[in-house]
Design a protein around this motif. Structure first.
Motif, PDB file in Angstrom:
ATOM      1  N   PRO A 125       0.832  -1.217   0.000  1.00  0.00           N
ATOM      2  CA  PRO A 125       0.000   0.000   0.000  1.00  0.00           C
ATOM      3  C   PRO A 125       0.862   1.262   0.000  1.00  0.00           C
ATOM      4  N   THR A 126       0.329   2.301  -0.620  1.00  0.00           N
ATOM      5  CA  THR A 126       0.977   3.613  -0.634  1.00  0.00           C
ATOM      6  C   THR A 126      -0.064   4.647  -0.214  1.00  0.00           C
ATOM      7  N   PRO A 127       0.360   5.849   0.107  1.00  0.00           N
ATOM      8  CA  PRO A 127      -0.626   6.883   0.464  1.00  0.00           C
ATOM      9  C   PRO A 127      -1.633   7.143  -0.666  1.00  0.00           C
ATOM     10  N   ASN A 128      -1.177   7.057  -1.920  1.00  0.00           N
ATOM     11  CA  ASN A 128      -2.077   7.278  -3.058  1.00  0.00           C
ATOM     12  C   ASN A 128      -2.961   6.079  -3.350  1.00  0.00           C
ATOM     13  N   ASP A 129      -2.538   4.882  -2.947  1.00  0.00           N
ATOM     14  CA  ASP A 129      -3.311   3.659  -3.198  1.00  0.00           C
ATOM     15  C   ASP A 129      -3.206   2.748  -1.972  1.00  0.00           C
ATOM     16  N   PRO A 130      -4.077   2.995  -0.974  1.00  0.00           N
ATOM     17  CA  PRO A 130      -3.985   2.209   0.251  1.00  0.00           C
ATOM     18  C   PRO A 130      -4.438   0.758   0.089  1.00  0.00           C
ATOM     19  N   ASN A 131      -5.177   0.446  -0.978  1.00  0.00           N
ATOM     20  CA  ASN A 131      -5.648  -0.922  -1.228  1.00  0.00           C
ATOM     21  C   ASN A 131      -5.322  -1.333  -2.663  1.00  0.00           C
ATOM     22  N   PRO A 132      -4.048  -1.555  -2.968  1.00  0.00           N
ATOM     23  CA  PRO A 132      -3.685  -1.907  -4.347  1.00  0.00           C
ATOM     24  C   PRO A 132      -4.211  -3.290  -4.734  1.00  0.00           C
ATOM     25  N   LEU A 133      -4.541  -3.426  -6.006  1.00  0.00           N
ATOM     26  CA  LEU A 133      -5.045  -4.694  -6.527  1.00  0.00           C
ATOM     27  C   LEU A 133      -3.885  -5.590  -6.955  1.00  0.00           C
ATOM     28  N   PRO A 134      -4.035  -6.908  -6.799  1.00  0.00           N
ATOM     29  CA  PRO A 134      -2.988  -7.801  -7.306  1.00  0.00           C
ATOM     30  C   PRO A 134      -2.948  -7.736  -8.834  1.00  0.00           C
ATOM     31  N   PRO A 135      -1.761  -7.844  -9.417  1.00  0.00           N
ATOM     32  CA  PRO A 135      -1.666  -7.779 -10.886  1.00  0.00           C
ATOM     33  C   PRO A 135      -2.315  -8.993 -11.535  1.00  0.00           C
ATOM     34  N   ILE A 136      -2.919  -8.763 -12.690  1.00  0.00           N
ATOM     35  CA  ILE A 136      -3.588  -9.819 -13.450  1.00  0.00           C
ATOM     36  C   ILE A 136      -2.534 -10.649 -14.183  1.00  0.00           C
ATOM     37  N   SER A 137      -2.632 -11.958 -14.068  1.00  0.00           N
ATOM     38  CA  SER A 137      -1.700 -12.861 -14.745  1.00  0.00           C
ATOM     39  C   SER A 137      -1.989 -12.902 -16.244  1.00  0.00           C
ATOM     40  N   PRO A 138      -0.945 -12.887 -17.070  1.00  0.00           N
ATOM     41  CA  PRO A 138      -1.170 -13.031 -18.515  1.00  0.00           C
ATOM     42  C   PRO A 138      -1.661 -14.435 -18.894  1.00  0.00           C
ATOM     43  N   ALA A 139      -1.617 -15.378 -17.949  1.00  0.00           N
ATOM     44  CA  ALA A 139      -2.068 -16.746 -18.228  1.00  0.00           C
ATOM     45  C   ALA A 139      -3.595 -16.901 -18.121  1.00  0.00           C
ATOM     46  N   ILE A 140      -4.278 -15.877 -17.641  1.00  0.00           N
ATOM     47  CA  ILE A 140      -5.744 -15.962 -17.511  1.00  0.00           C
ATOM     48  C   ILE A 140      -6.379 -16.017 -18.889  1.00  0.00           C
ATOM     49  N   GLN A 141      -7.317 -16.932 -19.018  1.00  0.00           N
ATOM     50  CA  GLN A 141      -8.100 -17.034 -20.251  1.00  0.00           C
ATOM     51  C   GLN A 141      -9.537 -16.676 -19.938  1.00  0.00           C
ATOM     52  N   THR A 142     -10.118 -15.776 -20.730  1.00  0.00           N
ATOM     53  CA  THR A 142     -11.523 -15.439 -20.554  1.00  0.00           C
ATOM     54  C   THR A 142     -12.304 -16.002 -21.731  1.00  0.00           C
ATOM     55  N   THR A 143     -13.494 -16.512 -21.411  1.00  0.00           N
ATOM     56  CA  THR A 143     -14.366 -17.104 -22.425  1.00  0.00           C
ATOM     57  C   THR A 143     -15.749 -16.490 -22.284  1.00  0.00           C
ATOM     58  N   GLN A 144     -16.265 -15.982 -23.375  1.00  0.00           N
ATOM     59  CA  GLN A 144     -17.611 -15.426 -23.389  1.00  0.00           C
ATOM     60  C   GLN A 144     -18.598 -16.589 -23.324  1.00  0.00           C
ATOM     61  N   LEU A 145     -19.461 -16.627 -22.308  1.00  0.00           N
ATOM     62  CA  LEU A 145     -20.423 -17.718 -22.168  1.00  0.00           C
ATOM     63  C   LEU A 145     -21.800 -17.341 -22.700  1.00  0.00           C
ATOM     64  N   LEU A 146     -22.316 -16.214 -22.263  1.00  0.00           N
ATOM     65  CA  LEU A 146     -23.645 -15.762 -22.684  1.00  0.00           C
ATOM     66  C   LEU A 146     -23.661 -14.246 -22.767  1.00  0.00           C
ATOM     67  N   GLY A 147     -24.498 -13.733 -23.640  1.00  0.00           N
ATOM     68  CA  GLY A 147     -24.635 -12.292 -23.766  1.00  0.00           C
ATOM     69  C   GLY A 147     -23.433 -11.668 -24.427  1.00  0.00           C
ATOM     70  N   GLN A 148     -23.539 -10.373 -24.610  1.00  0.00           N
ATOM     71  CA  GLN A 148     -22.443  -9.645 -25.225  1.00  0.00           C
ATOM     72  C   GLN A 148     -22.579  -8.182 -24.849  1.00  0.00           C
ATOM     73  N   ALA A 149     -21.468  -7.547 -24.602  1.00  0.00           N
ATOM     74  CA  ALA A 149     -21.484  -6.117 -24.317  1.00  0.00           C
ATOM     75  C   ALA A 149     -21.886  -5.369 -25.583  1.00  0.00           C
TER      76      ALA A 149
END
Length: 155
Positions: free
Chosen positions: A56-80
């Motif tokens: 954490p830093t003063p500008n970001d007290p709750n930083p998010l963990p970095p997203i792994s490049p190994a993650i695969q996303t699959t569209q199941l239903l619907g579409q933006a």
């Protein structure tokens, strides 16, 4: 991690986040429109490393963990409705999955990584200015991630 729901008003809109646990998956619903909308599955190989959130830093007290490049996303239903929103929804699904896998991994290294299914139904910005839209999207993204984190750590 218990199944639970939280609701907040974000940028003037009621925003609901629910996390439901199943034996083989976690189902997360993010809605401002009281429907499921775009449903995306995130998965990752069991051997892919996950990096912890930065300190954490003063500008970001709750930083998010970095997203792994190994993650695969699959569209199941619907579409933006637009390509931009489809990309944004995939980012939501990947970051939420990373939060859940990191949280579960901190509980026990023996817990297998389950698939994370995310249903996203967010109101489109009515603003035409790109900079304002980007600021609104960042604020909403951050608020949703805080809501997910709150649900994961709720006792």
């Amino acid at each position: 991690m218990a199944s639970s729901t939280t609701t907040r008003t974000v940028s003037g809109l009621k925003t609901e986040v629910s996390v439901k646990n199943y034996g083989d998956a976690v189902f997360v619903v993010i809605t401002q429109l009281q429907k499921l909308g775009n449903i995306i599955q995130a998965s990752i190989p069991p051997t892919a490393p996950l990096n912890p959130a930065p300190a954490p830093t003063p500008n970001d007290p709750n930083p998010l963990p970095p997203i792994s490049p190994a993650i695969q996303t699959t569209q199941l239903l619907g579409q933006a409705p637009t390509e931009h929103l489809q990309t944004l929804h995939s980012l939501y699904a990947s970051q939420i999955a990373t939060l859940i896998w990191t949280y579960e991994g901190n509980l026990s290294a023996l817990i297998p990584r389950r698939n994370i299914i995310t249903a996203i139904s967010l109101k489109q910005s009515q603003t035409k200015e790109e900079e304002t839209v980007a600021d609104e999207e960042r604020a909403l993204f951050r608020a949703v991630m805080e809501m997910v984190d709150e649900l994961l750590t709720r006792k």
